[in-house]
Design a protein around this motif. Structure first.
Motif, PDB file in Angstrom:
ATOM      1  N   ILE A   1       0.826  -1.213   0.000  1.00 38.57           N
ATOM      2  CA  ILE A   1       0.000   0.000   0.000  1.00 38.57           C
ATOM      3  C   ILE A   1       0.861   1.265   0.000  1.00 38.57           C
ATOM      4  CG2 ILE A   1      -0.244   0.137   2.522  1.00 38.57           C
ATOM      5  CD1 ILE A   1      -3.207   0.973   1.977  1.00 38.57           C
ATOM      6  N   ALA A   2       2.043   1.216   0.644  1.00 33.85           N
ATOM      7  CA  ALA A   2       2.942   2.375   0.642  1.00 33.85           C
ATOM      8  C   ALA A   2       3.437   2.661  -0.772  1.00 33.85           C
ATOM      9  CB  ALA A   2       4.117   2.130   1.583  1.00 33.85           C
ATOM     10  N   SER A   3       3.777   1.615  -1.479  1.00 38.64           N
ATOM     11  CA  SER A   3       4.222   1.739  -2.859  1.00 38.64           C
ATOM     12  C   SER A   3       3.113   2.296  -3.751  1.00 38.64           C
ATOM     13  CB  SER A   3       4.672   0.365  -3.372  1.00 38.64           C
ATOM     14  OG  SER A   3       5.051   0.400  -4.718  1.00 38.64           O
ATOM     15  N   TYR A   4       1.899   1.817  -3.529  1.00 36.06           N
ATOM     16  CA  TYR A   4       0.743   2.285  -4.306  1.00 36.06           C
ATOM     17  C   TYR A   4       0.507   3.781  -4.099  1.00 36.06           C
ATOM     18  CZ  TYR A   4      -4.104   2.829  -5.856  1.00 36.06           C
ATOM     19  OH  TYR A   4      -5.241   3.266  -6.486  1.00 36.06           O
ATOM     20  N   CYS A   5       0.540   4.218  -2.837  1.00 34.83           N
ATOM     21  CA  CYS A   5       0.263   5.626  -2.533  1.00 34.83           C
ATOM     22  C   CYS A   5       1.372   6.548  -3.030  1.00 34.83           C
ATOM     23  CB  CYS A   5       0.061   5.810  -1.031  1.00 34.83           C
ATOM     24  SG  CYS A   5      -1.507   5.141  -0.452  1.00 34.83           S
ATOM     25  N   GLU A   6       2.611   6.084  -2.977  1.00 32.07           N
ATOM     26  CA  GLU A   6       3.713   6.906  -3.477  1.00 32.07           C
ATOM     27  C   GLU A   6       3.563   7.129  -4.968  1.00 32.07           C
ATOM     28  OE1 GLU A   6       7.120   8.338  -5.219  1.00 32.07           O
ATOM     29  OE2 GLU A   6       6.442   6.305  -5.633  1.00 32.07           O
ATOM     30  N   CYS A   7       3.170   6.087  -5.686  1.00 34.88           N
ATOM     31  CA  CYS A   7       3.038   6.173  -7.133  1.00 34.88           C
ATOM     32  C   CYS A   7       1.807   6.984  -7.543  1.00 34.88           C
ATOM     33  CB  CYS A   7       2.961   4.771  -7.728  1.00 34.88           C
ATOM     34  SG  CYS A   7       2.841   4.720  -9.525  1.00 34.88           S
ATOM     35  N   SER A   8       0.675   6.740  -6.880  1.00 35.96           N
ATOM     36  CA  SER A   8      -0.574   7.406  -7.254  1.00 35.96           C
ATOM     37  C   SER A   8      -0.705   8.805  -6.668  1.00 35.96           C
ATOM     38  CB  SER A   8      -1.770   6.568  -6.795  1.00 35.96           C
ATOM     39  OG  SER A   8      -1.815   6.489  -5.379  1.00 35.96           O
ATOM     40  N   LYS A   9       0.086   9.084  -5.599  1.00 39.14           N
ATOM     41  CA  LYS A   9       0.011  10.359  -4.866  1.00 39.14           C
ATOM     42  C   LYS A   9      -1.398  10.599  -4.315  1.00 39.14           C
ATOM     43  CE  LYS A   9       3.836  12.797  -7.071  1.00 39.14           C
ATOM     44  NZ  LYS A   9       4.284  14.065  -7.692  1.00 39.14           N
ATOM     45  N   THR A  10      -2.068   9.510  -3.933  1.00 40.78           N
ATOM     46  CA  THR A  10      -3.408   9.608  -3.359  1.00 40.78           C
ATOM     47  C   THR A  10      -3.494   8.798  -2.074  1.00 40.78           C
ATOM     48  OG1 THR A  10      -4.163   7.721  -4.696  1.00 40.78           O
ATOM     49  CG2 THR A  10      -4.541   9.927  -5.591  1.00 40.78           C
ATOM     50  N   LYS A  11      -4.417   9.174  -1.226  1.00 40.51           N
ATOM     51  CA  LYS A  11      -4.665   8.454   0.018  1.00 40.51           C
ATOM     52  C   LYS A  11      -5.402   7.147  -0.271  1.00 40.51           C
ATOM     53  CE  LYS A  11      -8.097   9.576   2.746  1.00 40.51           C
ATOM     54  NZ  LYS A  11      -8.980  10.323   3.661  1.00 40.51           N
ATOM     55  N   LYS A  12      -5.138   6.135   0.550  1.00 39.25           N
ATOM     56  CA  LYS A  12      -5.819   4.856   0.380  1.00 39.25           C
ATOM     57  C   LYS A  12      -6.141   4.271   1.747  1.00 39.25           C
ATOM     58  CE  LYS A  12      -7.309   1.561  -2.356  1.00 39.25           C
ATOM     59  NZ  LYS A  12      -8.361   1.797  -3.360  1.00 39.25           N
ATOM     60  N   VAL A  13      -7.401   3.853   1.932  1.00 40.42           N
ATOM     61  CA  VAL A  13      -7.830   3.193   3.168  1.00 40.42           C
ATOM     62  C   VAL A  13      -8.334   1.799   2.807  1.00 40.42           C
ATOM     63  CG1 VAL A  13      -9.363   3.272   5.162  1.00 40.42           C
ATOM     64  CG2 VAL A  13      -8.452   5.401   4.203  1.00 40.42           C
ATOM     65  N   VAL A  14      -7.799   0.794   3.486  1.00 37.72           N
ATOM     66  CA  VAL A  14      -8.147  -0.595   3.175  1.00 37.72           C
ATOM     67  C   VAL A  14      -8.618  -1.317   4.431  1.00 37.72           C
ATOM     68  CG1 VAL A  14      -7.218  -2.846   2.474  1.00 37.72           C
ATOM     69  CG2 VAL A  14      -6.555  -0.781   1.236  1.00 37.72           C
ATOM     70  N   ASP A  15      -9.725  -2.013   4.322  1.00 39.72           N
ATOM     71  CA  ASP A  15     -10.218  -2.913   5.368  1.00 39.72           C
ATOM     72  C   ASP A  15     -10.454  -4.259   4.702  1.00 39.72           C
ATOM     73  OD1 ASP A  15     -10.677  -1.134   7.796  1.00 39.72           O
ATOM     74  OD2 ASP A  15     -11.787  -0.041   6.265  1.00 39.72           O
ATOM     75  N   THR A  16      -9.706  -5.258   5.131  1.00 33.54           N
ATOM     76  CA  THR A  16      -9.823  -6.559   4.485  1.00 33.54           C
ATOM     77  C   THR A  16      -9.951  -7.670   5.528  1.00 33.54           C
ATOM     78  OG1 THR A  16      -8.829  -8.011   2.832  1.00 33.54           O
ATOM     79  CG2 THR A  16      -7.324  -6.896   4.324  1.00 33.54           C
ATOM     80  N   GLU A  17      -9.865  -8.904   5.073  1.00 37.55           N
ATOM     81  CA  GLU A  17     -10.066 -10.044   5.964  1.00 37.55           C
ATOM     82  C   GLU A  17      -8.949 -10.137   7.012  1.00 37.55           C
ATOM     83  OE1 GLU A  17     -12.646 -11.905   5.961  1.00 37.55           O
ATOM     84  OE2 GLU A  17     -13.570 -11.683   3.999  1.00 37.55           O
ATOM     85  N   TYR A  18      -9.308 -10.629   8.184  1.00 37.02           N
ATOM     86  CA  TYR A  18      -8.343 -10.849   9.259  1.00 37.02           C
ATOM     87  C   TYR A  18      -7.655 -12.193   9.004  1.00 37.02           C
ATOM     88  CZ  TYR A  18      -6.585 -11.378  14.065  1.00 37.02           C
ATOM     89  OH  TYR A  18      -5.798 -11.538  15.185  1.00 37.02           O
ATOM     90  N   ILE A  19      -6.361 -12.168   8.688  1.00 38.84           N
ATOM     91  CA  ILE A  19      -5.660 -13.407   8.335  1.00 38.84           C
ATOM     92  C   ILE A  19      -4.579 -13.794   9.340  1.00 38.84           C
ATOM     93  CG2 ILE A  19      -6.082 -12.985   5.881  1.00 38.84           C
ATOM     94  CD1 ILE A  19      -3.096 -12.210   5.649  1.00 38.84           C
ATOM     95  N   TYR A  20      -4.405 -12.994  10.374  1.00 36.54           N
ATOM     96  CA  TYR A  20      -3.290 -13.199  11.296  1.00 36.54           C
ATOM     97  C   TYR A  20      -3.356 -14.548  12.011  1.00 36.54           C
ATOM     98  CZ  TYR A  20       0.234 -12.089  14.833  1.00 36.54           C
ATOM     99  OH  TYR A  20       1.344 -12.105  15.624  1.00 36.54           O
ATOM    100  N   ASP A  21      -4.560 -15.044  12.268  1.00 39.99           N
ATOM    101  CA  ASP A  21      -4.714 -16.297  13.012  1.00 39.99           C
ATOM    102  C   ASP A  21      -4.237 -17.523  12.241  1.00 39.99           C
ATOM    103  OD1 ASP A  21      -5.644 -15.141  15.278  1.00 39.99           O
ATOM    104  OD2 ASP A  21      -7.762 -15.487  14.864  1.00 39.99           O
ATOM    105  N   PHE A  22      -4.322 -17.486  10.927  1.00 36.41           N
ATOM    106  CA  PHE A  22      -4.020 -18.701  10.171  1.00 36.41           C
ATOM    107  C   PHE A  22      -2.922 -18.555   9.119  1.00 36.41           C
ATOM    108  CE2 PHE A  22      -7.399 -16.577   7.808  1.00 36.41           C
ATOM    109  CZ  PHE A  22      -6.934 -16.626   6.501  1.00 36.41           C
ATOM    110  N   TYR A  23      -2.550 -17.342   8.761  1.00 40.99           N
ATOM    111  CA  TYR A  23      -1.531 -17.182   7.717  1.00 40.99           C
ATOM    112  C   TYR A  23      -0.174 -17.679   8.201  1.00 40.99           C
ATOM    113  CZ  TYR A  23       1.976 -15.070   4.747  1.00 40.99           C
ATOM    114  OH  TYR A  23       3.063 -14.875   3.935  1.00 40.99           O
ATOM    115  N   ASP A  24       0.511 -18.443   7.360  1.00 38.15           N
ATOM    116  CA  ASP A  24       1.836 -18.980   7.663  1.00 38.15           C
ATOM    117  C   ASP A  24       2.791 -18.593   6.534  1.00 38.15           C
ATOM    118  OD1 ASP A  24       4.122 -20.420   8.206  1.00 38.15           O
ATOM    119  OD2 ASP A  24       3.087 -22.295   8.659  1.00 38.15           O
ATOM    120  N   LYS A  25       3.784 -17.767   6.864  1.00 36.98           N
ATOM    121  CA  LYS A  25       4.700 -17.271   5.822  1.00 36.98           C
ATOM    122  C   LYS A  25       5.574 -18.376   5.231  1.00 36.98           C
ATOM    123  CE  LYS A  25       6.504 -14.278   8.557  1.00 36.98           C
ATOM    124  NZ  LYS A  25       7.302 -13.121   8.998  1.00 36.98           N
TER     125      LYS A  25
END
Length: 248
Positions: free
Chosen positions: A132-156
């Protein structure tokens, strides 16, 4: 890199090297040698030392101002978490990324986890956005994202595909990657994948992007960035933009 940083870190040291080299290569004085050249030749060590001291003083003053800038920023980010998010440093993290060449690197951060060094790419095309930081730097616009909670099950350590996650988890992960403009490779570098993100570019007086302000929150609740909270964050970005352009 700003013009002042280029002068301090590249031009001034190069200038000092050229001065010393020139003083050492001065021709021997003759009877018809101009007085200024005789003086320079006779006192080359003194002249070189004076110039070196002046250059070093300029570099020290610049670095002191730079240090004060970072101290102010971290203190401000800490107060922002206290006043806007009731001091919830465990779930809320605020990061200011500074653009350096082709990367967005951490310049100031408060909240947990704090001791991470994730970098994001500076891109010229939104299709190549790396977070999202890369997206905002390129677009020069604000971005707000609310997505699924994945912390409980995501495994890197697992590849994101249907063989490693069940039928309810896999769609959440793919949706997360799309919503946050993140690649699977970048996600593996993030210690805590937050599901609520606010990002806004930080611009200088000439409207060039200096860096990006990012709030990331790992929370199962849905209503995190209320209108009141978003307004406070918008104001914070303006304060940071103005202040970083003054203390420099």
């Amino acid at each position: 890199m700003r013009k002042k940083e280029i002068w301090c870190n590249i031009v001034l040291p190069a200038f000092m090297t050229v001065v010393w080299a020139t003083l050492q290569l001065l021709p021997e004085t003759q009877e018809n040698t101009p007085k200024w050249l005789k003086f320079t030749n006779e006192h080359n060590i003194l002249i070189g030392s004076i110039i070196t001291v002046i250059v070093l003083l300029i570099m020290v003053i610049f670095n002191l101002v730079h240090t004060q800038q970072k101290k102010w920023l971290n203190a401000y980010l800490k107060d922002l978490i206290k006043s806007t998010f009731n001091g919830d440093f465990e779930k809320v993290r605020i990061t200011v990324f500074k653009k350096k060449k082709k990367k967005l690197k951490i310049y100031g951060r408060e909240g947990q986890p704090k001791d991470t060094t994730t970098k994001f790419k500076v891109v010229k095309n939104l299709k190549n956005a790396d977070g999202i930081a890369s997206y905002c730097e390129c677009s020069k616009t604000k971005k707000v994202v609310d997505t699924e909670y994945i912390y409980d099950f995501y495994d890197k350590n697992k590849t994101i595909d249907k063989t490693n996650y069940n039928t309810s988890q896999y769609p959440k992960l793919t949706k997360y990657l799309r919503a946050t403009f993140t690649t699977e490779e970048t996600l593996k570098l993030i210690h805590r994948p937050s599901n609520h993100l606010y990002a806004s570019p930080i611009c200088d007086n000439e409207e060039n992007t200096w860096g990006v302000f990012v709030v990331d929150i790992c929370d199962k609740n849905d209503n995190v960035f209320t209108d009141v909270v978003e307004k406070k964050l918008d104001d914070a970005v303006r304060v940071i933009s103005l202040t970083l352009n003054i203390i420099k």
